[in-house]
Design a protein around this motif. Structure first.
Motif, PDB file in Angstrom:
ATOM      1  N   ASN A   7       0.237   5.650   8.811  1.00  0.00           N
ATOM      2  CA  ASN A   7      -0.364   6.266   9.993  1.00  0.00           C
ATOM      3  C   ASN A   7       0.460   5.955  11.245  1.00  0.00           C
ATOM      4  OD1 ASN A   7      -3.953   5.968   9.206  1.00  0.00           O
ATOM      5  ND2 ASN A   7      -2.372   7.298   8.382  1.00  0.00           N
ATOM      6  N   ILE A   8       0.481   6.914  12.158  1.00  0.00           N
ATOM      7  CA  ILE A   8       1.161   6.760  13.449  1.00  0.00           C
ATOM      8  C   ILE A   8       0.106   6.759  14.548  1.00  0.00           C
ATOM      9  CG2 ILE A   8       2.801   7.761  15.079  1.00  0.00           C
ATOM     10  CD1 ILE A   8       4.140   6.695  12.584  1.00  0.00           C
ATOM     11  N   ILE A   9       0.220   5.814  15.486  1.00  0.00           N
ATOM     12  CA  ILE A   9      -0.706   5.740  16.623  1.00  0.00           C
ATOM     13  C   ILE A   9       0.107   5.878  17.899  1.00  0.00           C
ATOM     14  CG2 ILE A   9      -2.394   4.325  17.860  1.00  0.00           C
ATOM     15  CD1 ILE A   9      -1.655   3.431  14.319  1.00  0.00           C
ATOM     16  N   GLU A  10      -0.189   6.907  18.672  1.00  0.00           N
ATOM     17  CA  GLU A  10       0.514   7.120  19.933  1.00  0.00           C
ATOM     18  C   GLU A  10      -0.285   6.501  21.080  1.00  0.00           C
ATOM     19  OE1 GLU A  10       1.326  11.245  20.451  1.00  0.00           O
ATOM     20  OE2 GLU A  10       2.705  11.351  18.740  1.00  0.00           O
ATOM     21  N   GLY A  11       0.419   5.795  21.959  1.00  0.00           N
ATOM     22  CA  GLY A  11      -0.237   5.204  23.095  1.00  0.00           C
ATOM     23  C   GLY A  11      -0.522   6.223  24.191  1.00  0.00           C
ATOM     24  N   PRO A  12      -1.487   5.947  25.073  1.00  0.00           N
ATOM     25  CA  PRO A  12      -2.235   4.686  25.098  1.00  0.00           C
ATOM     26  C   PRO A  12      -3.277   4.631  23.984  1.00  0.00           C
ATOM     27  CG  PRO A  12      -3.086   6.157  26.774  1.00  0.00           C
ATOM     28  CD  PRO A  12      -1.900   6.848  26.180  1.00  0.00           C
ATOM     29  N   ALA A  13      -3.459   3.434  23.419  1.00  0.00           N
ATOM     30  CA  ALA A  13      -4.433   3.267  22.345  1.00  0.00           C
ATOM     31  C   ALA A  13      -4.841   1.806  22.260  1.00  0.00           C
ATOM     32  CB  ALA A  13      -3.849   3.728  21.009  1.00  0.00           C
ATOM     33  N   ASP A  57     -10.290   2.011  14.564  1.00  0.00           N
ATOM     34  CA  ASP A  57     -10.873   1.003  13.684  1.00  0.00           C
ATOM     35  C   ASP A  57      -9.811   0.627  12.659  1.00  0.00           C
ATOM     36  OD1 ASP A  57     -12.218  -0.505  11.822  1.00  0.00           O
ATOM     37  OD2 ASP A  57     -13.941   0.827  11.677  1.00  0.00           O
ATOM     38  N   MET A  58      -9.303  -0.613  12.733  1.00  0.00           N
ATOM     39  CA  MET A  58      -8.223  -1.044  11.847  1.00  0.00           C
ATOM     40  C   MET A  58      -8.603  -0.911  10.374  1.00  0.00           C
ATOM     41  SD  MET A  58      -5.135  -2.204  11.729  1.00  0.00           S
ATOM     42  CE  MET A  58      -4.114  -2.725  10.354  1.00  0.00           C
ATOM     43  N   THR A  59      -9.864  -1.105  10.050  1.00  0.00           N
ATOM     44  CA  THR A  59     -10.284  -1.056   8.647  1.00  0.00           C
ATOM     45  C   THR A  59     -10.214   0.363   8.081  1.00  0.00           C
ATOM     46  OG1 THR A  59     -12.628  -0.763   9.226  1.00  0.00           O
ATOM     47  CG2 THR A  59     -11.832  -3.016   9.007  1.00  0.00           C
ATOM     48  N   HIS A 106      -8.532  10.121  11.685  1.00  0.00           N
ATOM     49  CA  HIS A 106      -9.717   9.725  10.930  1.00  0.00           C
ATOM     50  C   HIS A 106     -10.189   8.316  11.266  1.00  0.00           C
ATOM     51  CE1 HIS A 106      -6.235   8.192   8.709  1.00  0.00           C
ATOM     52  NE2 HIS A 106      -7.026   7.226   8.293  1.00  0.00           N
ATOM     53  N   ALA A 107      -9.306   7.503  11.884  1.00  0.00           N
ATOM     54  CA  ALA A 107      -9.644   6.108  12.183  1.00  0.00           C
ATOM     55  C   ALA A 107     -10.113   5.915  13.623  1.00  0.00           C
ATOM     56  CB  ALA A 107      -8.444   5.209  11.911  1.00  0.00           C
ATOM     57  N   VAL A 108     -10.194   7.017  14.388  1.00  0.00           N
ATOM     58  CA  VAL A 108     -10.649   6.894  15.776  1.00  0.00           C
ATOM     59  C   VAL A 108     -12.159   6.641  15.781  1.00  0.00           C
ATOM     60  CG1 VAL A 108     -10.906   8.035  18.000  1.00  0.00           C
ATOM     61  CG2 VAL A 108      -8.809   8.368  16.662  1.00  0.00           C
ATOM     62  N   ARG A 109     -12.544   5.504  16.363  1.00  0.00           N
ATOM     63  CA  ARG A 109     -13.968   5.153  16.415  1.00  0.00           C
ATOM     64  C   ARG A 109     -14.643   5.813  17.613  1.00  0.00           C
ATOM     65  NH1 ARG A 109     -14.354  -0.798  16.465  1.00  0.00           N
ATOM     66  NH2 ARG A 109     -14.800  -0.717  14.233  1.00  0.00           N
ATOM     67  N   GLU A 110     -13.936   5.823  18.749  1.00  0.00           N
ATOM     68  CA  GLU A 110     -14.508   6.381  19.973  1.00  0.00           C
ATOM     69  C   GLU A 110     -13.398   6.539  20.997  1.00  0.00           C
ATOM     70  OE1 GLU A 110     -17.013   3.703  22.185  1.00  0.00           O
ATOM     71  OE2 GLU A 110     -15.867   1.936  21.549  1.00  0.00           O
ATOM     72  N   LYS A 111     -13.744   7.108  22.122  1.00  0.00           N
ATOM     73  CA  LYS A 111     -12.865   7.106  23.295  1.00  0.00           C
ATOM     74  C   LYS A 111     -13.554   6.297  24.378  1.00  0.00           C
ATOM     75  CE  LYS A 111      -9.980  11.310  23.366  1.00  0.00           C
ATOM     76  NZ  LYS A 111      -8.714  10.681  23.758  1.00  0.00           N
ATOM     77  N   ARG A 112     -12.785   5.486  25.110  1.00  0.00           N
ATOM     78  CA  ARG A 112     -13.354   4.819  26.280  1.00  0.00           C
ATOM     79  C   ARG A 112     -12.261   4.669  27.326  1.00  0.00           C
ATOM     80  NH1 ARG A 112     -13.615  -0.186  22.976  1.00  0.00           N
ATOM     81  NH2 ARG A 112     -11.960  -1.616  23.681  1.00  0.00           N
ATOM     82  N   ASP A 113     -12.671   4.457  28.544  1.00  0.00           N
ATOM     83  CA  ASP A 113     -11.718   4.296  29.631  1.00  0.00           C
ATOM     84  C   ASP A 113     -11.097   2.904  29.571  1.00  0.00           C
ATOM     85  OD1 ASP A 113     -12.208   6.825  30.520  1.00  0.00           O
ATOM     86  OD2 ASP A 113     -13.654   6.221  32.063  1.00  0.00           O
ATOM     87  N   ASN A 144       0.845  -1.190   0.000  1.00  0.00           N
ATOM     88  CA  ASN A 144       0.000   0.000   0.000  1.00  0.00           C
ATOM     89  C   ASN A 144       0.882   1.243   0.000  1.00  0.00           C
ATOM     90  OD1 ASN A 144      -2.961  -1.049   0.683  1.00  0.00           O
ATOM     91  ND2 ASN A 144      -1.517  -2.217   1.916  1.00  0.00           N
ATOM     92  N   ALA A 145       0.450   2.250  -0.721  1.00  0.00           N
ATOM     93  CA  ALA A 145       1.196   3.502  -0.733  1.00  0.00           C
ATOM     94  C   ALA A 145       1.151   4.138   0.653  1.00  0.00           C
ATOM     95  CB  ALA A 145       0.600   4.452  -1.772  1.00  0.00           C
ATOM     96  N   LEU A 146       2.284   4.643   1.109  1.00  0.00           N
ATOM     97  CA  LEU A 146       2.356   5.276   2.426  1.00  0.00           C
ATOM     98  C   LEU A 146       1.646   6.623   2.398  1.00  0.00           C
ATOM     99  CD1 LEU A 146       6.063   4.460   3.402  1.00  0.00           C
ATOM    100  CD2 LEU A 146       3.991   3.402   4.304  1.00  0.00           C
ATOM    101  N   LYS A 147       0.751   6.821   3.346  1.00  0.00           N
ATOM    102  CA  LYS A 147       0.019   8.079   3.481  1.00  0.00           C
ATOM    103  C   LYS A 147       0.624   8.877   4.638  1.00  0.00           C
ATOM    104  CE  LYS A 147      -2.929   6.848   0.271  1.00  0.00           C
ATOM    105  NZ  LYS A 147      -4.340   6.598   0.599  1.00  0.00           N
ATOM    106  N   GLY A 148      -0.090   9.884   5.083  1.00  0.00           N
ATOM    107  CA  GLY A 148       0.426  10.718   6.154  1.00  0.00           C
ATOM    108  C   GLY A 148       0.381  10.039   7.513  1.00  0.00           C
TER     109      GLY A 148
END
Length: 699
Positions: free
Chosen positions: A666-672, A658-660, A635-642, A626-630
């Motif tokens: 994409n970069i995901i910073e923890g906690p996630a 949401d993995m899909t 945009h992939a955050v579905r919700e926030k929960r404790d 897959n081509a690397l994006k930013g």
């Protein structure tokens, strides 16, 4: 679905487990579709067809269209393993050299603990020798004797033999016979003649002879291997015939390939049934090697977290390491088996309080698939690791298996709360303790597996798969100071992916002992004979010379030792200098594993066995990049929960991705938490994960 979709060609891999049957389909464009369906122990082929139906629907085609366009169907099965463990195989007889009728019963010193979990080993009530698969009265000793050099000392007494066979079949009503003579690997003619006589007398009887299965030293393990093949052989053949018929009815007309314990597939008609035992976990290791090669990662620790166990395999330089003394169930065997270390630490591992120390414990017992974790709502009452994951917020009870199965969080909370009362902890503290203890079990197993094999975890990357691997890997990988942790979109069906990407592999071995210095001409001759045998098999299967890779190995040891080390050998015409280099290589490997100056050259160095592996390379499409994006992943955050993180002091608001919807780069910073339809990925505070061009998650 368009016409182009119908014209695609597919590679299909199916792995049948005790709980689920996993299916992976790779098309000629490198796209992958996965699916799971409950296994059907009464007829495993039904579960296979069901899993194919799940994947076909996901692809928008029919099952018949999928199978009609399949170029290859590869399968990993647990039929042999299950039959051995549950002892639901054939009624067998066993013929050996007179005077050695008790080999299966005497076993070895380790016999009383072989195949047991650590907890069981400590208890006298469970640490007993396993009862052999064949009763003592159905073991016959025939008069014959061959010396260690293959010279006949006592000819085979055929009239005596015929009486034994007649008694086994007509009086003992055996359905299958195993034959393992003391020195058959040095002189195979006696075993071959016994098989011929049995077939002349009773053509329908299944016969397993050790010289055709594992012609090597170690008579106890060789006897077990032969007995297991006789025990499961007819059942396995019936299963394969049924599978061939069902797949043919659905449109698949090509060969079925079956996964073997050493990590390759062979045509169903070439299968030695006992070699399918313990083949399931091998698929995960093969998948790990495939990805290591694709990603350019040199050293890998493969970690598989299933429902009942945690499996670890060390893969240095992308090479398989083979187990020194593998076992099937509780029986030592002489099979070439990938070295996989296992403990009872899976998603279904149960939590309990030790009555003597009043401390919290986890595993090795498991709730299994039935009743399963409390949150499954199937009658389970003992809290498990999965229940703790739900209570701590890692698993969304409404999105388990992509929302196809709803979990009962309140039931999990109640069960864990009741357990915590015994030691003065509330539900959250108890759940966190369960999670921490489980992770420590995993950290310890990885560390011990690495150290015992002479490797440093800091030189390795951790590959996490299985349904529970991505949920715990963010802890057990970094705790061992691994270079990186990699998780995959198909983590939950990783073994099936390994099966679909396997090559055709045939292997053979012969035991012959030589003390150094060794005549290189002898080594040339032995390897040449073994290679010709395997080349003929691959040539008959249609493999061209350029699609065949041959690999040589010898088993070596110091004089007076009983255990060997496997040492790879280059293919060439050997010289005296090559033999000296081989001796030096053995000593280097010995000290790498056992420590500096542990060798004892003065005791002499022996070669005891020669092995050849012939690999027929299959054409496989490359996985789509897959081509690397930013880097932005918002945009992939579905919700926030404790979600609970001990390092953050408790529950903290956490982004749920949401993995899909994530994209490469994409970069995901923890906690996630990243929710994949078939598993859940946990990223700890202060960790950073990225999505690579293959959509893998890399910490």
């Amino acid at each position: 679905m368009g016409i182009n979709e119908k014209s695609k060609k597919y590679l299909v891999g199916v792995d049948t487990g005790g709980t689920f049957t996993d299916c992976v389909v790779m098309d000629d464009q490198g796209d992958i579709t996965i699916g799971k369906s409950p296994s059907t122990p009464s007829d495993f082929s039904k579960g296979i067809l069901n899993s194919l139906e799940v994947v076909a629907k996901e692809m928008g085609i029919t099952r018949k269209e999928l199978l009609s366009n399949a170029q290859l169907f590869s399968h990993g099965t647990t039929v042999a393993t299950n039959a051995t463990i549950t002892r639901q195989g054939m009624r067998i007889g066993f013929i050996t050299t007179k005077g050695f009728e008790d080999t299966l019963y005497i076993q070895r010193g380790k016999g009383r603990v072989d195949g047991l979990l650590e907890m069981d080993i400590r208890h006298e009530s469970t640490a007993n020798k396993p009862v052999p698969l064949v009763p003592r009265k159905r073991i016959k000793g025939v008069s014959e004797r061959v010396d260690c050099f293959g010279k006949v000392v006592v000819p085979l007494q055929e009239e005596e033999l015929r009486e034994m066979i007649r008694d086994l079949v007509e009086n003992e009503k055996v359905e299958s016979i195993g034959v393992c003579l003391l020195w058959s690997f040095a002189h195979k003619e006696h075993e071959q003649r016994i098989k011929q006589i049995i077939k002349e007398m009773y053509p329908s009887i299944y016969v397993a002879i050790s010289c055709e299965l594992v012609p090597g030293i170690h008579e106890y393990a060789r006897s077990n291997t032969t007995a297991i093949d006789a025990f499961v052989g007819p059942l396995t053949r019936v299963y394969f015939d049924s599978l061939k018929e069902r797949l043919a009815d659905e449109g698949y007309k090509r060969s079925i390939m079956i996964m073997q314990s050493y990590g390759g597939v062979v045509d169903v008609d070439d299968v030695k049934p006992v070699f399918t035992a313990v083949s399931g976990p091998a698929g995960g290791v093969i998948a790990a090697r495939y990805w290591a090669d694709l990603l350019g990662i040199e050293n890998v620790i493969s970690t598989d977290v299933g429902g009942t166990s945690f499996d670890v395999s060390v893969i240095p330089h992308r090479e398989r390491i083979f187990a020194k003394e593998p076992y099937v169930g509780r029986f030592r065997v002489l099979l070439p088996t990938i070295d996989i270390v296992t403990i009872g630490a899976g998603g279904g591992s149960t939590a309990w309080v030790d009555e003597n120390t009043r401390t919290l414990k986890v595993g090795p017992q498991s709730a299994g698939a039935e009743p399963g974790p409390v949150c499954y709502g199937r009658g389970g009452t003992i809290p498990t690791v999965t229940d703790a994951d739900v209570v701590l917020g890692y698993i969304d009870p409404d999105y388990f298996l992509g929302g196809k199965m709803k979990l009962d969080k309140e039931a999990a909370v109640t069960a864990i709360k009741n357990l915590g009362k015994e030691i003065g902890l509330d539900a959250v503290e108890t759940a966190a303790g369960i999670y921490d203890i489980q992770n420590e079990h995993m950290v310890d197993l990885i560390r011990s597996a690495m150290i015992e094999r002479g490797y440093d975890p800091r030189d390795f990357s951790v590959f996490a798969f299985g349904g529970g691997g991505p949920t715990h890997a963010a802890t057990y990988g970094p705790e061992n100071k691994a270079k990186s942790v990699v998780m995959f979109p198909m983590s939950s069906v990783f073994s099936a992916f390994g099966i679909v990407t396997s090559d055709v592999i045939h292997t053979t071995e012969i035991s012959k002992r030589f003390r150094f210095p060794v005549d290189p001409k002898e080594v040339d001759s032995i390897f040449g004979e073994l290679e010709n045998t395997l080349l003929n098999k691959l040539n008959l299967a249609g493999f061209e010379k350029e699609r065949i890779v041959l690999e040589r190995t010898v088993k070596m040891r110091y004089g007076m030792q009983v255990h060997e080390l496997r040492v790879p050998v280059k293919r060439k015409k050997y010289t005296d200098e090559d033999m000296q280099l081989l001796s030096d290589d053995f000593e280097k490997r010995y000290e790498q594993i056992y420590g500096k100056d542990t060798g004892y050259r003065e005791g002499g160095i022996d070669i005891v066995s020669f092995e050849v592996e012939a690999v027929g390379l299959l054409n496989k499409p490359k996985i789509r990049k897959n081509a690397l994006k930013g880097a932005d992943s918002s945009h992939a955050v579905r919700e926030k929960r404790d979600v609970f993180f001990r390092g953050a002091g408790g529950f903290v608001p956490t982004n749920i991705y949401d993995m899909t919807r994530l994209e490469a780069g994409n970069i995901i910073e923890g906690p996630a938490v990243i929710e994949v339809p078939t598993t859940t990925v946990v990223i700890l505070p202060e960790q950073v994960a990225r999505i690579d061009e293959y959509m893998n998650i890399v910490i």
